[in-house]
Motif scaffolding. Structure first.
Motif, PDB file in Angstrom:
ATOM      1  N   PRO A 108     -47.461 -96.275  -4.756  1.00 49.43           N
ATOM      2  CA  PRO A 108     -48.026 -97.155  -5.781  1.00 49.43           C
ATOM      3  C   PRO A 108     -47.000 -98.160  -6.269  1.00 49.43           C
ATOM      4  O   PRO A 108     -45.800 -98.003  -6.041  1.00 49.43           O
ATOM      5  N   GLY A 111     -43.650 -98.957 -11.511  1.00 50.08           N
ATOM      6  CA  GLY A 111     -44.088 -98.939 -12.896  1.00 50.08           C
ATOM      7  C   GLY A 111     -45.358 -98.148 -13.119  1.00 50.08           C
ATOM      8  O   GLY A 111     -45.781 -97.978 -14.253  1.00 50.08           O
ATOM      9  N   THR A 112     -45.992 -97.693 -12.046  1.00 50.24           N
ATOM     10  CA  THR A 112     -47.166 -96.829 -12.195  1.00 50.24           C
ATOM     11  C   THR A 112     -46.857 -95.493 -11.533  1.00 50.24           C
ATOM     12  O   THR A 112     -46.948 -95.360 -10.326  1.00 50.24           O
ATOM     13  N   PRO A 113     -46.431 -94.489 -12.324  1.00 56.33           N
ATOM     14  CA  PRO A 113     -46.012 -93.215 -11.733  1.00 56.33           C
ATOM     15  C   PRO A 113     -47.174 -92.469 -11.096  1.00 56.33           C
ATOM     16  O   PRO A 113     -48.330 -92.596 -11.519  1.00 56.33           O
ATOM     17  N   ILE A 114     -46.865 -91.699 -10.054  1.00 57.74           N
ATOM     18  CA  ILE A 114     -47.900 -91.002  -9.302  1.00 57.74           C
ATOM     19  C   ILE A 114     -48.522 -89.890 -10.138  1.00 57.74           C
ATOM     20  O   ILE A 114     -49.715 -89.624 -10.049  1.00 57.74           O
ATOM     21  N   PHE A 115     -47.705 -89.239 -10.980  1.00 62.46           N
ATOM     22  CA  PHE A 115     -48.210 -88.062 -11.685  1.00 62.46           C
ATOM     23  C   PHE A 115     -49.308 -88.417 -12.680  1.00 62.46           C
ATOM     24  O   PHE A 115     -50.097 -87.559 -13.055  1.00 62.46           O
ATOM     25  N   ALA A 116     -49.369 -89.679 -13.101  1.00 58.94           N
ATOM     26  CA  ALA A 116     -50.387 -90.052 -14.074  1.00 58.94           C
ATOM     27  C   ALA A 116     -51.772 -90.090 -13.443  1.00 58.94           C
ATOM     28  O   ALA A 116     -52.783 -89.924 -14.126  1.00 58.94           O
ATOM     29  N   ALA A 122     -47.636 -81.015 -12.023  1.00 60.09           N
ATOM     30  CA  ALA A 122     -46.677 -80.224 -12.799  1.00 60.09           C
ATOM     31  C   ALA A 122     -46.109 -81.043 -13.956  1.00 60.09           C
ATOM     32  O   ALA A 122     -45.917 -80.527 -15.059  1.00 60.09           O
ATOM     33  N   SER A 123     -45.863 -82.342 -13.713  1.00 59.48           N
ATOM     34  CA  SER A 123     -45.253 -83.159 -14.753  1.00 59.48           C
ATOM     35  C   SER A 123     -46.144 -83.276 -15.973  1.00 59.48           C
ATOM     36  O   SER A 123     -45.675 -83.243 -17.111  1.00 59.48           O
ATOM     37  N   TYR A 126     -45.783 -80.199 -17.974  1.00 53.43           N
ATOM     38  CA  TYR A 126     -44.516 -80.174 -18.699  1.00 53.43           C
ATOM     39  C   TYR A 126     -44.582 -81.052 -19.937  1.00 53.43           C
ATOM     40  O   TYR A 126     -44.112 -80.674 -21.007  1.00 53.43           O
ATOM     41  N   ILE A 127     -45.170 -82.250 -19.785  1.00 52.66           N
ATOM     42  CA  ILE A 127     -45.183 -83.169 -20.926  1.00 52.66           C
ATOM     43  C   ILE A 127     -46.111 -82.665 -22.024  1.00 52.66           C
ATOM     44  O   ILE A 127     -45.755 -82.634 -23.201  1.00 52.66           O
TER      45      ILE A 127
ATOM     46  N   LEU B  44     -39.227 -93.789  -9.110  1.00 50.56           N
ATOM     47  CA  LEU B  44     -40.589 -93.338  -8.796  1.00 50.56           C
ATOM     48  C   LEU B  44     -41.329 -92.907 -10.049  1.00 50.56           C
ATOM     49  O   LEU B  44     -42.547 -93.045 -10.134  1.00 50.56           O
ATOM     50  N   GLY B  45     -40.609 -92.344 -11.033  1.00 54.67           N
ATOM     51  CA  GLY B  45     -41.294 -91.831 -12.213  1.00 54.67           C
ATOM     52  C   GLY B  45     -41.377 -92.815 -13.352  1.00 54.67           C
ATOM     53  O   GLY B  45     -41.854 -92.459 -14.420  1.00 54.67           O
ATOM     54  N   TYR B  46     -40.912 -94.041 -13.143  1.00 53.24           N
ATOM     55  CA  TYR B  46     -40.883 -94.998 -14.261  1.00 53.24           C
ATOM     56  C   TYR B  46     -42.276 -95.540 -14.541  1.00 53.24           C
ATOM     57  O   TYR B  46     -43.078 -95.737 -13.639  1.00 53.24           O
ATOM     58  N   ARG B  47     -42.537 -95.746 -15.835  1.00 55.52           N
ATOM     59  CA  ARG B  47     -43.797 -96.334 -16.264  1.00 55.52           C
ATOM     60  C   ARG B  47     -43.462 -97.554 -17.105  1.00 55.52           C
ATOM     61  O   ARG B  47     -42.600 -97.477 -17.986  1.00 55.52           O
ATOM     62  N   ILE B  48     -44.103 -98.673 -16.808  1.00 51.46           N
ATOM     63  CA  ILE B  48     -43.773 -99.908 -17.521  1.00 51.46           C
ATOM     64  C   ILE B  48     -44.142 -99.745 -18.997  1.00 51.46           C
ATOM     65  O   ILE B  48     -45.267 -99.371 -19.330  1.00 51.46           O
ATOM     66  N   ASP B  70     -41.885 -89.859 -16.170  1.00 51.87           N
ATOM     67  CA  ASP B  70     -41.990 -88.560 -15.514  1.00 51.87           C
ATOM     68  C   ASP B  70     -40.713 -87.734 -15.755  1.00 51.87           C
ATOM     69  O   ASP B  70     -39.634 -88.175 -15.367  1.00 51.87           O
ATOM     70  N   PRO B  71     -40.786 -86.560 -16.375  1.00 53.45           N
ATOM     71  CA  PRO B  71     -39.553 -85.796 -16.630  1.00 53.45           C
ATOM     72  C   PRO B  71     -39.072 -84.988 -15.433  1.00 53.45           C
ATOM     73  O   PRO B  71     -37.907 -84.609 -15.379  1.00 53.45           O
TER      74      PRO B  71
END
Lengths: 183, 115
Positions: A108, A111-116, A122-123, A126-127, B44-48, B70-71
């Motif tokens: 992707p 700025g658009t993380p996969i986990f969302a 898992a992420s 955790y959050i 990879l875990g960054y969100r704008i 993403d942590p």
């Protein structure tokens, strides 16, 4: 977004100088520039824990590298390997680069993380539940010290083993045997 | 585009490791590759417009899930950075011992490896 491009430009220039300069000490200093650039990048990527760790590790690594390069007289090695070998390596590295760039198209956008987008990852657990389950306000420390504590245990094992190996290698003399008389 | 720049940095490290004759230069290439991989995993875990994964007082939790970065990669990269320091110490001690034995860092001069 612009700050990322500026930092990347800085790091790439430092990397090219580190690879191509003849003096080893200058090369090591350029490694320090890359490391602190990476640390700043972590800070802008919203990862303060990693930024702090990176600064500490960077300073220690620079001390180790300077210890290896300073006061060595023969640090100038001119020329590369044989011409044919260099050409083949450069071609292979280029092919790897071109193949890898295509793989990034499947990811992707930045700025658009996969986990969302994936449910039940898992992420997300955790959050959303990390604070209630562990009581740690910092989710990263909740992950490394509670959810994945065995990971940290393995890390300390690896660290201990590598430092043990370095100590054994750098030891000047082997220890005397028990029955040996003092000279 | 940023991913490609990160991969370009990895490629520079790979080139340095493959082509150079100096042992310390090879170590430097490995270090550059480590930086590039760590940076890529964090990116990879960054969100704008995201916030750091730290719960602050007065946060609404549902809001926090939608705004945090993403942590998980951060926790794993923390481990990887510390391990890279240990491996760097081991590699450099091997280089120092080799220099003491052969008097050079040039890997084409080090031929008496059979003992």
């Amino acid at each position: 977004m612009t700050i990322f491009y500026i930092l990347f430009l800085f790091m790439l220039v430092a990397a090219i100088i580190a690879v191509e300069t003849k003096k080893l000490l200058g090369s090591v200093i350029c490694i320090g520039a890359i490391g602190f650039g990476v640390s700043l990048m972590f800070l802008f990527l919203r990862a303060p824990d990693i930024a702090i760790t990176q600064i500490v590790v960077e300073i220690l690594g620079l001390i180790i590298l300077i210890r290896a390069t300073i006061a060595r007289d023969l640090t100038f090695i001119s020329g590369d390997r044989e011409f044919f070998g260099v050409v083949v390596s450069v071609v292979i590295v280029l092919v790897i680069f071109l193949a890898g760039v295509h793989i990034f198209e499947t990811l992707p956008e930045f700025g658009t993380p996969i986990f969302a987008e994936t449910t039940g990852s898992a992420s997300q657990t955790y959050i959303s539940e990390g604070f209630q389950k562990t009581g740690a306000a910092n989710i990263v420390s909740a992950v490394i010290l509670d959810f994945r504590a065995y990971d940290t245990l393995g890390e300390t094992t690896i660290l201990f083993t590598s430092i043990l190996g370095a100590t054994v290698l750098l030891r000047k003399k082997s220890r005397k045997l028990l029955g040996e008389v003092d000279a | 585009m940023l991913y490609a720049l990160c991969f370009l940095m990895f490629t520079i490290g790979l080139y340095c490791t493959v082509v150079k004759k100096n042992m310390v230069k090879i170590v430097i290439g490995i270090v550059i590759m480590e930086y590039a991989v760590n940076l890529f995993l964090i990116m990879l875990g960054y969100r704008i417009g995201g916030v750091a994964p730290i719960v602050v007082e007065g946060h609404v939790l549902g809001n926090f899930v939608d705004s945090s970065v993403d942590p998980l990669p951060q926790a794993l990269v923390l481990t990887a950075i510390v391990i890279s320091l240990g491996s760097l110490a081991l590699i450099i001690s091997i280089c120092v011992r080799t220099y003491e034995k052969y008097g050079t860092f040039d890997i084409t001069q080090i031929r008496r490896l059979k003992g």
